[in-house]
Design a protein around this motif. Sequence first.
Motif, short mmCIF file in Angstrom:
data_model
loop_
_atom_site.label_atom_id
_atom_site.label_comp_id
_atom_site.label_asym_id
_atom_site.label_seq_id
_atom_site.Cartn_x
_atom_site.Cartn_y
_atom_site.Cartn_z
N ILE A 35 0.87 -1.18 0.00
CA ILE A 35 0.00 0.00 0.00
C ILE A 35 0.90 1.23 0.00
O ILE A 35 1.82 1.33 0.82
N ASP A 36 0.62 2.15 -0.89
CA ASP A 36 1.35 3.41 -0.94
C ASP A 36 1.03 4.22 0.32
O ASP A 36 -0.13 4.24 0.76
N PRO A 37 2.01 4.88 0.93
CA PRO A 37 1.74 5.69 2.13
C PRO A 37 0.65 6.75 1.90
O PRO A 37 -0.12 7.05 2.81
N ASP A 38 0.57 7.32 0.70
CA ASP A 38 -0.49 8.29 0.41
C ASP A 38 -1.87 7.64 0.52
O ASP A 38 -2.81 8.26 1.02
N ALA A 39 -1.99 6.39 0.08
CA ALA A 39 -3.26 5.67 0.18
C ALA A 39 -3.62 5.39 1.64
O ALA A 39 -4.79 5.44 2.02
N ARG A 63 -9.85 -4.53 9.89
CA ARG A 63 -11.08 -5.08 9.29
C ARG A 63 -11.19 -4.66 7.82
O ARG A 63 -11.50 -5.48 6.96
N ARG A 64 -10.95 -3.39 7.54
CA ARG A 64 -11.01 -2.90 6.16
C ARG A 64 -9.92 -3.54 5.31
O ARG A 64 -10.14 -3.88 4.15
N LEU A 65 -8.74 -3.70 5.88
CA LEU A 65 -7.65 -4.35 5.16
C LEU A 65 -7.99 -5.80 4.83
O LEU A 65 -7.74 -6.28 3.73
N LYS A 71 -10.91 -9.61 -1.31
CA LYS A 71 -11.37 -9.28 -2.67
C LYS A 71 -10.24 -9.35 -3.70
O LYS A 71 -10.47 -9.72 -4.83
N LYS A 72 -9.03 -8.96 -3.30
CA LYS A 72 -7.93 -8.80 -4.26
C LYS A 72 -6.94 -9.96 -4.30
O LYS A 72 -6.10 -10.00 -5.19
N ASP A 87 -9.40 0.59 -3.17
CA ASP A 87 -9.55 -0.80 -2.73
C ASP A 87 -9.91 -0.88 -1.26
O ASP A 87 -10.48 -1.87 -0.81
N LEU A 88 -9.55 0.16 -0.52
CA LEU A 88 -9.75 0.16 0.92
C LEU A 88 -11.06 0.80 1.26
O LEU A 88 -11.58 0.77 2.30
#
Length: 88
Positions: A35-39, A63-65, A71-72, A87-88
């Motif tokens: 995951i990009d730090p910006d994301a 939980r979101r992760l 899904k991915k 995606d998150l």
Amino acid sequence: MTASNPKLTPPIFVTNSAVLFSAYEFGWGYCSFAIDPDAVCEALGAADKTQKQLLLAFELNKRRLLEAVEKKAIHGTGERISLSATDL
């Protein structure tokens, strides 16, 4: 036997590059994610890109992760999967 949820490994921080982690579950093995730090800031609420803030956002949003991972995940390829803010 009940279905288990994937487990997440602790994140690894690559300075100014990515937050790396793996997810694993019985029956599909390990999948690697980045995951990009910006994301992380945008989607998970980290206040800035410091390791402390990124780790806090990672821990508070497991939980979101896990939902994004389910899904991915592409099983058996050995490739790292990039997760974006959408995606998150």
